[in-house]
Design a protein around this motif. Sequence first.
Motif, PDB file in Angstrom:
ATOM      1  N   LEU A  53       0.452   8.153  -3.576  1.00 34.97           N
ATOM      2  CA  LEU A  53       0.117   9.516  -3.971  1.00 34.97           C
ATOM      3  C   LEU A  53      -1.283   9.480  -4.583  1.00 34.97           C
ATOM      4  O   LEU A  53      -1.488   8.868  -5.627  1.00 34.97           O
ATOM      5  CB  LEU A  53       1.142  10.002  -4.997  1.00 34.97           C
ATOM      6  CG  LEU A  53       1.191  11.478  -5.341  1.00 34.97           C
ATOM      7  CD1 LEU A  53       1.747  12.278  -4.167  1.00 34.97           C
ATOM      8  CD2 LEU A  53       2.061  11.709  -6.567  1.00 34.97           C
ATOM      9  N   VAL A  54      -2.256  10.110  -3.917  1.00 34.57           N
ATOM     10  CA  VAL A  54      -3.663   9.992  -4.313  1.00 34.57           C
ATOM     11  C   VAL A  54      -4.156  11.296  -4.938  1.00 34.57           C
ATOM     12  O   VAL A  54      -3.976  12.377  -4.378  1.00 34.57           O
ATOM     13  CB  VAL A  54      -4.542   9.638  -3.097  1.00 34.57           C
ATOM     14  CG1 VAL A  54      -5.994   9.404  -3.529  1.00 34.57           C
ATOM     15  CG2 VAL A  54      -3.994   8.396  -2.387  1.00 34.57           C
ATOM     16  N   ILE A  72      -0.315   8.947   1.499  1.00 39.78           N
ATOM     17  CA  ILE A  72      -0.501   7.873   2.475  1.00 39.78           C
ATOM     18  C   ILE A  72       0.820   7.140   2.639  1.00 39.78           C
ATOM     19  O   ILE A  72       1.321   6.524   1.695  1.00 39.78           O
ATOM     20  CB  ILE A  72      -1.586   6.872   2.013  1.00 39.78           C
ATOM     21  CG1 ILE A  72      -2.909   7.602   1.744  1.00 39.78           C
ATOM     22  CG2 ILE A  72      -1.778   5.771   3.055  1.00 39.78           C
ATOM     23  CD1 ILE A  72      -3.972   6.714   1.135  1.00 39.78           C
ATOM     24  N   GLU A  73       1.376   7.213   3.835  1.00 44.78           N
ATOM     25  CA  GLU A  73       2.608   6.479   4.136  1.00 44.78           C
ATOM     26  C   GLU A  73       2.234   5.193   4.863  1.00 44.78           C
ATOM     27  O   GLU A  73       1.593   5.229   5.916  1.00 44.78           O
ATOM     28  CB  GLU A  73       3.527   7.335   5.013  1.00 44.78           C
ATOM     29  CG  GLU A  73       4.031   8.595   4.311  1.00 44.78           C
ATOM     30  CD  GLU A  73       4.891   9.452   5.208  1.00 44.78           C
ATOM     31  OE1 GLU A  73       5.063   9.066   6.389  1.00 44.78           O
ATOM     32  OE2 GLU A  73       5.373  10.494   4.757  1.00 44.78           O
ATOM     33  N   THR A  74       2.585   4.061   4.308  1.00 46.19           N
ATOM     34  CA  THR A  74       2.271   2.771   4.900  1.00 46.19           C
ATOM     35  C   THR A  74       3.238   1.707   4.395  1.00 46.19           C
ATOM     36  O   THR A  74       3.812   1.853   3.306  1.00 46.19           O
ATOM     37  CB  THR A  74       0.823   2.341   4.569  1.00 46.19           C
ATOM     38  OG1 THR A  74       0.569   1.048   5.130  1.00 46.19           O
ATOM     39  CG2 THR A  74       0.598   2.287   3.062  1.00 46.19           C
ATOM     40  N   GLU A  75       3.417   0.666   5.179  1.00 40.99           N
ATOM     41  CA  GLU A  75       4.271  -0.439   4.751  1.00 40.99           C
ATOM     42  C   GLU A  75       3.499  -1.436   3.884  1.00 40.99           C
ATOM     43  O   GLU A  75       4.098  -2.277   3.221  1.00 40.99           O
ATOM     44  CB  GLU A  75       4.852  -1.153   5.977  1.00 40.99           C
ATOM     45  CG  GLU A  75       5.843  -0.285   6.755  1.00 40.99           C
ATOM     46  CD  GLU A  75       6.434  -1.016   7.949  1.00 40.99           C
ATOM     47  OE1 GLU A  75       6.048  -2.184   8.174  1.00 40.99           O
ATOM     48  OE2 GLU A  75       7.273  -0.417   8.640  1.00 40.99           O
ATOM     49  N   LYS A  76       2.170  -1.339   3.911  1.00 35.59           N
ATOM     50  CA  LYS A  76       1.333  -2.258   3.138  1.00 35.59           C
ATOM     51  C   LYS A  76       0.748  -1.547   1.924  1.00 35.59           C
ATOM     52  O   LYS A  76      -0.452  -1.304   1.822  1.00 35.59           O
ATOM     53  CB  LYS A  76       0.237  -2.842   4.026  1.00 35.59           C
ATOM     54  CG  LYS A  76       0.789  -3.667   5.180  1.00 35.59           C
ATOM     55  CD  LYS A  76      -0.326  -4.297   6.019  1.00 35.59           C
ATOM     56  CE  LYS A  76       0.249  -5.149   7.135  1.00 35.59           C
ATOM     57  NZ  LYS A  76      -0.819  -5.763   7.978  1.00 35.59           N
ATOM     58  N   ILE A  77       1.644  -1.199   1.006  1.00 34.49           N
ATOM     59  CA  ILE A  77       1.271  -0.425  -0.169  1.00 34.49           C
ATOM     60  C   ILE A  77       0.234  -1.148  -1.031  1.00 34.49           C
ATOM     61  O   ILE A  77      -0.768  -0.571  -1.458  1.00 34.49           O
ATOM     62  CB  ILE A  77       2.523  -0.101  -1.026  1.00 34.49           C
ATOM     63  CG1 ILE A  77       3.440   0.874  -0.288  1.00 34.49           C
ATOM     64  CG2 ILE A  77       2.119   0.464  -2.386  1.00 34.49           C
ATOM     65  CD1 ILE A  77       2.896   2.267  -0.161  1.00 34.49           C
ATOM     66  N   ARG A  78       0.468  -2.425  -1.295  1.00 30.52           N
ATOM     67  CA  ARG A  78      -0.422  -3.166  -2.196  1.00 30.52           C
ATOM     68  C   ARG A  78      -1.830  -3.289  -1.617  1.00 30.52           C
ATOM     69  O   ARG A  78      -2.827  -3.085  -2.317  1.00 30.52           O
ATOM     70  CB  ARG A  78       0.161  -4.550  -2.481  1.00 30.52           C
ATOM     71  CG  ARG A  78      -0.599  -5.327  -3.538  1.00 30.52           C
ATOM     72  CD  ARG A  78       0.198  -6.514  -4.037  1.00 30.52           C
ATOM     73  NE  ARG A  78       1.396  -6.080  -4.738  1.00 30.52           N
ATOM     74  CZ  ARG A  78       2.248  -6.907  -5.323  1.00 30.52           C
ATOM     75  NH1 ARG A  78       2.046  -8.210  -5.300  1.00 30.52           N
ATOM     76  NH2 ARG A  78       3.321  -6.437  -5.954  1.00 30.52           N
ATOM     77  N   SER A  90      -0.878   6.505  -7.271  1.00 28.83           N
ATOM     78  CA  SER A  90       0.393   5.898  -7.679  1.00 28.83           C
ATOM     79  C   SER A  90       1.179   5.463  -6.452  1.00 28.83           C
ATOM     80  O   SER A  90       1.149   6.134  -5.415  1.00 28.83           O
ATOM     81  CB  SER A  90       1.244   6.892  -8.478  1.00 28.83           C
ATOM     82  OG  SER A  90       0.584   7.270  -9.667  1.00 28.83           O
ATOM     83  N   SER A  91       1.854   4.348  -6.592  1.00 30.73           N
ATOM     84  CA  SER A  91       2.830   3.939  -5.595  1.00 30.73           C
ATOM     85  C   SER A  91       4.112   4.696  -5.912  1.00 30.73           C
ATOM     86  O   SER A  91       4.679   4.539  -6.997  1.00 30.73           O
ATOM     87  CB  SER A  91       3.061   2.426  -5.674  1.00 30.73           C
ATOM     88  OG  SER A  91       4.096   2.042  -4.801  1.00 30.73           O
ATOM     89  N   ILE A 134       0.304   4.804 -12.998  1.00 29.26           N
ATOM     90  CA  ILE A 134      -0.883   5.502 -12.507  1.00 29.26           C
ATOM     91  C   ILE A 134      -2.056   4.528 -12.583  1.00 29.26           C
ATOM     92  O   ILE A 134      -2.356   3.987 -13.646  1.00 29.26           O
ATOM     93  CB  ILE A 134      -1.184   6.763 -13.348  1.00 29.26           C
ATOM     94  CG1 ILE A 134      -0.039   7.769 -13.215  1.00 29.26           C
ATOM     95  CG2 ILE A 134      -2.503   7.391 -12.908  1.00 29.26           C
ATOM     96  CD1 ILE A 134      -0.201   9.004 -14.098  1.00 29.26           C
ATOM     97  N   ILE A 135      -2.704   4.308 -11.444  1.00 30.91           N
ATOM     98  CA  ILE A 135      -3.828   3.380 -11.369  1.00 30.91           C
ATOM     99  C   ILE A 135      -5.120   4.176 -11.176  1.00 30.91           C
ATOM    100  O   ILE A 135      -5.198   5.064 -10.322  1.00 30.91           O
ATOM    101  CB  ILE A 135      -3.642   2.392 -10.200  1.00 30.91           C
ATOM    102  CG1 ILE A 135      -2.342   1.618 -10.395  1.00 30.91           C
ATOM    103  CG2 ILE A 135      -4.832   1.426 -10.107  1.00 30.91           C
ATOM    104  CD1 ILE A 135      -1.934   0.795  -9.188  1.00 30.91           C
ATOM    105  N   GLU A 136      -6.124   3.864 -11.964  1.00 27.74           N
ATOM    106  CA  GLU A 136      -7.390   4.592 -11.908  1.00 27.74           C
ATOM    107  C   GLU A 136      -8.226   4.207 -10.696  1.00 27.74           C
ATOM    108  O   GLU A 136      -8.266   3.048 -10.289  1.00 27.74           O
ATOM    109  CB  GLU A 136      -8.214   4.343 -13.179  1.00 27.74           C
ATOM    110  CG  GLU A 136      -7.722   5.083 -14.392  1.00 27.74           C
ATOM    111  CD  GLU A 136      -8.728   5.039 -15.537  1.00 27.74           C
ATOM    112  OE1 GLU A 136      -9.858   4.547 -15.319  1.00 27.74           O
ATOM    113  OE2 GLU A 136      -8.379   5.508 -16.628  1.00 27.74           O
TER     114      GLU A 136
END
Length: 278
Positions: free
Chosen positions: A3-4, A50-56, A72-73, A156-158
């Motif tokens: 979630l961006v 963004i939907e993806t299997e490679k979240i990290r 956020s993931s 929440i990541i900046e």
Amino acid sequence: CLLVRYGEIFLKTKPVRRNFENILIGNIRNELEKNSIKSKIRIVSGRIIIETEKIRKAGKILEKTFGVVSFSSAYSCDKKYEEIERISKELAKNFRKSFAIDAMRQDKEFPLTSQQIKERLGEKIRNHYRLKVNLSNPNHTLHIEIRDKCYVYDKIIEGPKGLPLGTGGKVIGFLKDDSDLIENWLIMKRGIKVILVDPDKKLQKKLQKWSIGRNLKVAKDIDEAVRKGAKAIVSGKGIKSKVQSDAKRQQTTLVVFNPLVGFNKKEIKNLLKRIKRS
């Protein structure tokens, strides 16, 4: 999914905002594809999903994407309270000591208000895990956003903030030392593309990591950079306040930007650490 959130874009008129959103999404999509990350991207009421299997791996890209305020993931589910509670309990099992719940109901047709969600869910988690509710300084915060779906997350990541790269014009940049690196980074943060003149290769590689979705352009000299569309110059080091090249014959003057004006030594040091840490 991821979630961006993006910020300054909202200050623009609707047509300009839509254009800026498309540029931001294009930058993200290009970088994901470059790194062989399959994804589906869409905009939902002020958020990029963004939907993806490679979240990290995708998250590492967002950390360096200009225009991204934070991300956020998140887990997504149907807009049913039972589903929200199920996912929330799963996330909360790792909570310690105290927690709070932040709920945002963008879809007003959802039967519970934001406050009702917080109260009902807070009581369930408190009793289930024997945790304390702390609204002022919690150890953990559970976030719930109800939009096209329901999104639940606890971190929440900046991002670097600023404007999406490519929403501004083009400037000439020099890249011979750390000071140049910071100045070009600050200009890029305003959405401006930099054309580097005979750059240091190691520093160019560092700066490229922040040029999400776009390859940095290089020119052998100022004249070539002007021909490629540069309208100004970054860094006043060893240069007068105005620089003229072949453009002089066209009665065009290149103004010099000095992005580090107003920054103290400590701020510059911290910026350099952040840029090189990537």
